[in-house]
Motif scaffolding. Structure first.
Motif, short mmCIF file in Angstrom:
data_model
loop_
_atom_site.label_atom_id
_atom_site.label_comp_id
_atom_site.label_asym_id
_atom_site.label_seq_id
_atom_site.Cartn_x
_atom_site.Cartn_y
_atom_site.Cartn_z
N GLY A 228 0.80 -1.21 0.00
CA GLY A 228 0.00 0.00 0.00
C GLY A 228 0.83 1.26 0.00
O GLY A 228 2.07 1.22 0.08
N ASP A 229 0.11 2.40 -0.04
CA ASP A 229 0.81 3.69 -0.07
C ASP A 229 0.10 4.79 0.72
O ASP A 229 0.68 5.85 0.95
CB ASP A 229 1.00 4.17 -1.50
CG ASP A 229 -0.29 4.70 -2.12
OD1 ASP A 229 -1.33 4.01 -2.00
OD2 ASP A 229 -0.28 5.80 -2.69
N GLN A 230 -1.16 4.56 1.15
CA GLN A 230 -1.92 5.62 1.80
C GLN A 230 -2.47 5.17 3.15
O GLN A 230 -2.46 3.98 3.47
CB GLN A 230 -3.07 6.08 0.89
CG GLN A 230 -2.63 6.88 -0.33
CD GLN A 230 -2.10 8.27 0.03
OE1 GLN A 230 -2.32 8.76 1.13
NE2 GLN A 230 -1.39 8.90 -0.90
N ILE A 231 -2.99 6.14 3.90
CA ILE A 231 -3.44 5.83 5.25
C ILE A 231 -4.66 4.92 5.28
O ILE A 231 -4.93 4.28 6.29
CB ILE A 231 -3.72 7.12 6.05
CG1 ILE A 231 -4.75 8.00 5.33
CG2 ILE A 231 -2.43 7.90 6.31
CD1 ILE A 231 -5.18 9.22 6.15
N ASN A 232 -5.40 4.83 4.16
CA ASN A 232 -6.52 3.89 4.14
C ASN A 232 -6.05 2.45 4.04
O ASN A 232 -6.86 1.52 4.07
CB ASN A 232 -7.51 4.22 3.01
CG ASN A 232 -6.91 4.06 1.64
OD1 ASN A 232 -5.72 4.30 1.43
ND2 ASN A 232 -7.73 3.69 0.67
N ASP A 233 -4.72 2.25 3.95
CA ASP A 233 -4.14 0.91 3.95
C ASP A 233 -3.66 0.48 5.34
O ASP A 233 -3.22 -0.66 5.51
CB ASP A 233 -2.96 0.84 2.97
CG ASP A 233 -3.38 1.11 1.53
OD1 ASP A 233 -4.42 0.58 1.11
OD2 ASP A 233 -2.66 1.85 0.83
N ILE A 234 -3.72 1.38 6.31
CA ILE A 234 -3.17 1.07 7.64
C ILE A 234 -3.83 -0.15 8.26
O ILE A 234 -3.14 -1.03 8.80
CB ILE A 234 -3.31 2.29 8.59
CG1 ILE A 234 -2.32 3.39 8.17
CG2 ILE A 234 -3.07 1.88 10.04
CD1 ILE A 234 -2.44 4.67 8.99
N LYS A 235 -5.13 -0.24 8.20
CA LYS A 235 -5.81 -1.36 8.86
C LYS A 235 -5.42 -2.70 8.26
O LYS A 235 -5.25 -3.69 8.98
CB LYS A 235 -7.33 -1.17 8.81
CG LYS A 235 -7.81 -0.08 9.76
CD LYS A 235 -9.33 -0.02 9.86
CE LYS A 235 -9.76 1.00 10.90
NZ LYS A 235 -11.23 1.09 11.05
N MET A 236 -5.24 -2.75 6.94
CA MET A 236 -4.82 -4.04 6.36
C MET A 236 -3.35 -4.32 6.67
O MET A 236 -2.93 -5.47 6.76
CB MET A 236 -5.13 -4.13 4.87
CG MET A 236 -4.26 -3.36 3.93
SD MET A 236 -4.64 -3.83 2.19
CE MET A 236 -3.46 -2.79 1.30
N PHE A 237 -2.55 -3.26 6.86
CA PHE A 237 -1.16 -3.46 7.27
C PHE A 237 -1.11 -4.11 8.65
O PHE A 237 -0.24 -4.94 8.92
CB PHE A 237 -0.42 -2.11 7.29
CG PHE A 237 0.30 -1.78 6.00
CD1 PHE A 237 -0.31 -2.02 4.78
CD2 PHE A 237 1.56 -1.22 6.01
CE1 PHE A 237 0.35 -1.72 3.58
CE2 PHE A 237 2.22 -0.91 4.83
CZ PHE A 237 1.61 -1.16 3.61
N LYS A 238 -2.04 -3.73 9.52
CA LYS A 238 -2.02 -4.24 10.89
C LYS A 238 -2.34 -5.74 10.99
O LYS A 238 -1.90 -6.41 11.92
CB LYS A 238 -3.02 -3.46 11.74
CG LYS A 238 -2.57 -2.04 12.07
CD LYS A 238 -3.60 -1.36 12.97
CE LYS A 238 -3.14 0.02 13.40
NZ LYS A 238 -4.13 0.69 14.29
N ILE A 239 -3.09 -6.27 10.02
CA ILE A 239 -3.46 -7.69 10.10
C ILE A 239 -2.56 -8.59 9.27
O ILE A 239 -2.65 -9.81 9.34
CB ILE A 239 -4.93 -7.92 9.65
CG1 ILE A 239 -5.09 -7.63 8.15
CG2 ILE A 239 -5.89 -7.11 10.49
CD1 ILE A 239 -6.29 -8.28 7.53
N ALA A 240 -1.66 -8.00 8.47
CA ALA A 240 -0.85 -8.79 7.55
C ALA A 240 0.37 -9.39 8.24
O ALA A 240 0.89 -8.84 9.20
CB ALA A 240 -0.40 -7.90 6.38
#
Length: 290
Positions: A228-240
């Protein structure tokens, strides 16, 4: 262990021209043919993704509108719809008008996707509408009264304006409907200076969509690799298991990344997937021989 790769589109998998390069498309085509579990999670609609990803035989559904829809890429059929409660739509619409803005309304009417517009009051809105009409996006419809669309399954309200105006609107929405909605505020990288505030149902997030996807396709034991590249990707970063930011990513997102790779203009996501997939296949081959 299987691996599921999920990538954002704009600023991540796509180049700055919003196009998937011929190199990336070729490599993905080859890897998908070998059985790669890959899909995309984007704020875009399936209609625009069908153009960008044409020719790719994705075995998994795509995540669109930040998780409002989980859909089949080829047919556009929605497997999951996370729509906003009608009373919440009406309340937020009134707030939007109070702040001097006018939204675009994205919905599903039971048969097809729709995108409604009425007044186009600034250049940021005009850019978006022209971009979609030029692309012959079949969803778009002019409407005399936007509230007439509220009986449909509304999945997103998109408000385009300058940053400060939208920050204040976002705060008002969160104060009133923070427990039932998900909001994202980002600059449109293709139309600098204009910001987009998108409002979704609280279930419409990329992380929840990924969890649903892996469960529905019996991939719960898989490693999850996201890009990802934007803050709307933060939640998926947390579960990966592996959260990978491109070099051009927002500084806030990089805080949650396990790795930062090259930029979106260098085919960095597909190069990483290609190398990682090859390494995993080689390890599996060695294990099988032993």
């Amino acid at each position: 262990m299987k691996t599921v790769y999920v990538s954002d589109l704009d600023g991540t998998l796509l180049g700055d021209n919003a196009i998937l390069s011929s190199f990336s498309k070729k490599i993905l085509y080859e890897l998908l043919d070998q059985g790669l579990h890959f899909t995309v999670a984007s704020a875009r609609s399936v209609v625009s993704m069908q153009v960008m990803l044409k020719g790719l035989n994705l075995h998994l559904p795509i995540i669109e509108f930040n998780g409002a829809f989980i859909s089949d890429l080829d047919s556009g059929r929605h497997e999951i719809i996370n729509s906003i409660c009608p009373s919440v739509v009406e309340s937020i619409y009134k707030l939007i008008l109070e702040f001097g803005c006018v939204p675009f309304v994205s919905s599903f009417n039971g048969t097809e996707d729709c995108a409604y517009y009425k007044d186009v009051i600034n250049d940021g809105m005009r850019w978006y509408l022209n971009d979609r009409l030029t692309s012959k996006d079949r969803r778009w419809r002019a409407i005399a009264d936007l509230t007439h669309s509220f009986h449909e399954q509304v999945v997103c309200l998109t408000v385009i304006a300058h940053a400060q105006q939208l920050l204040e609107l976002q705060s008002a929405i969160i104060e009133r409907h923070g427990t039932s909605t998900e909001t994202h505020l980002m600059e449109n990288q293709y139309s600098p200076g204009w910001y987009w505030l998108t409002i979704h149902d609280r279930k419409a997030t990329k992380d929840q969509a990924i969890r649903t996807l892996v469960e529905n396709y019996e991939l719960q034991e898989s490693e999850i690799v996201v890009f990802g590249d934007q803050i709307n990707d933060i939640k998926m970063f947390k579960i990966a298991n592996h959260a990978i930011a491109v070099a051009n990513a927002d500084a806030e997102l990089k805080r949650y990344a396990t790795l930062v790779i090259g930029s979106n203009t260098e085919d960095s996501v597909v190069k990483y997937i290609h190398q990682d997939w090859s390494n995993r296949c080689a390890l599996k081959s060695d294990f099988d021989i032993r």
